[in-house]
Motif scaffolding. Sequence first.
Motif, PDB file in Angstrom:
ATOM      1  N   GLU A 173       0.825  -1.206   0.000  1.00  0.00           N
ATOM      2  CA  GLU A 173       0.000   0.000   0.000  1.00  0.00           C
ATOM      3  C   GLU A 173       0.861   1.258   0.000  1.00  0.00           C
ATOM      4  O   GLU A 173       0.542   2.246  -0.675  1.00  0.00           O
ATOM      5  CB  GLU A 173      -0.941  -0.009   1.212  1.00  0.00           C
ATOM      6  N   GLU A 174       1.951   1.225   0.762  1.00  0.00           N
ATOM      7  CA  GLU A 174       2.860   2.376   0.777  1.00  0.00           C
ATOM      8  C   GLU A 174       3.526   2.568  -0.580  1.00  0.00           C
ATOM      9  O   GLU A 174       3.690   3.699  -1.051  1.00  0.00           O
ATOM     10  CB  GLU A 174       3.909   2.184   1.867  1.00  0.00           C
ATOM     11  N   GLU A 181       0.919   4.097  -2.861  1.00  0.00           N
ATOM     12  CA  GLU A 181       0.710   5.513  -2.540  1.00  0.00           C
ATOM     13  C   GLU A 181       1.863   6.363  -3.063  1.00  0.00           C
ATOM     14  O   GLU A 181       1.654   7.492  -3.522  1.00  0.00           O
ATOM     15  CB  GLU A 181       0.564   5.687  -1.029  1.00  0.00           C
ATOM     16  N   ALA A 182       3.071   5.834  -3.006  1.00  0.00           N
ATOM     17  CA  ALA A 182       4.250   6.557  -3.490  1.00  0.00           C
ATOM     18  C   ALA A 182       4.400   6.475  -5.000  1.00  0.00           C
ATOM     19  O   ALA A 182       5.331   7.061  -5.557  1.00  0.00           O
ATOM     20  CB  ALA A 182       5.504   6.002  -2.822  1.00  0.00           C
ATOM     21  N   LYS A 183       3.504   5.745  -5.655  1.00  0.00           N
ATOM     22  CA  LYS A 183       3.535   5.526  -7.104  1.00  0.00           C
ATOM     23  C   LYS A 183       4.774   4.742  -7.552  1.00  0.00           C
ATOM     24  O   LYS A 183       5.181   4.803  -8.710  1.00  0.00           O
ATOM     25  CB  LYS A 183       3.424   6.843  -7.880  1.00  0.00           C
TER      26      LYS A 183
END
Length: 246
Positions: A165-166, A169-171
Amino acid sequence: MPGALNITGGEDRVVVELHRPEVRNAIDRRMVEELHLVCGDLEEKPQTLILIGSGGVFASGADIAELRQRRRDDALAGINSTLFARIAALPMPVIAALDGYALGGGAELAFAADFRIGTPRLTIGNPETGLGIMPAAGATWRLKELVGEPLAKEILLAGRILNAEEALEAKLITAIHAPEDLLQAAHALADRIGRQDPLAVRITKSVFHAPREAHPMIDQLAQAILFESEAKFDRMQRFLDRKKES
């Protein structure tokens, strides 16, 4: 001795599975040499490359037992960095399908790809400074370009490891898929690439990675080549024909 890769080919793509399950697909010299052979084939016959790991792991990093024996001259030879630069420069796009661990050299291999997709159990980062070395195969500059300087410094200097997920979120990855769907999702992305004109994709990738000072001249020269291609005339005519019919 069995190879470190399982390779399957298709009309417009090659799937390369990193296959050293006994060490979580750690990247050793043999795997590097076999990947160079794959690059040679793809440079001669450009196709989309899908990279995936076996056993629910992409690559846990460089082979530490081998890495511990390397000395100054090995570092200066750029064993991994030379390969990853070659992978990044392949004519057609590279898709990294990431499951489980993508750490150290495994993360740097993923950073060299054009696309990264993952699973919910993905763990990605660069713990090299905890082992008394640095990530020297692209992370110190590719990661900053991919996620920005603040997060890149957390990963590189403070040992932060990202979960799926991180990373999304950071693409750093663009999608999360169930492990059993990961390869199918990579193929779906390769299908989308395959619907484009291959020459246009190749030239666009090259222009995208050109240094800033090369623009706009390189864009104009590349477009001049494409403006003369048969695919341009054929594809645009089909578009106009469909528009007339609608």
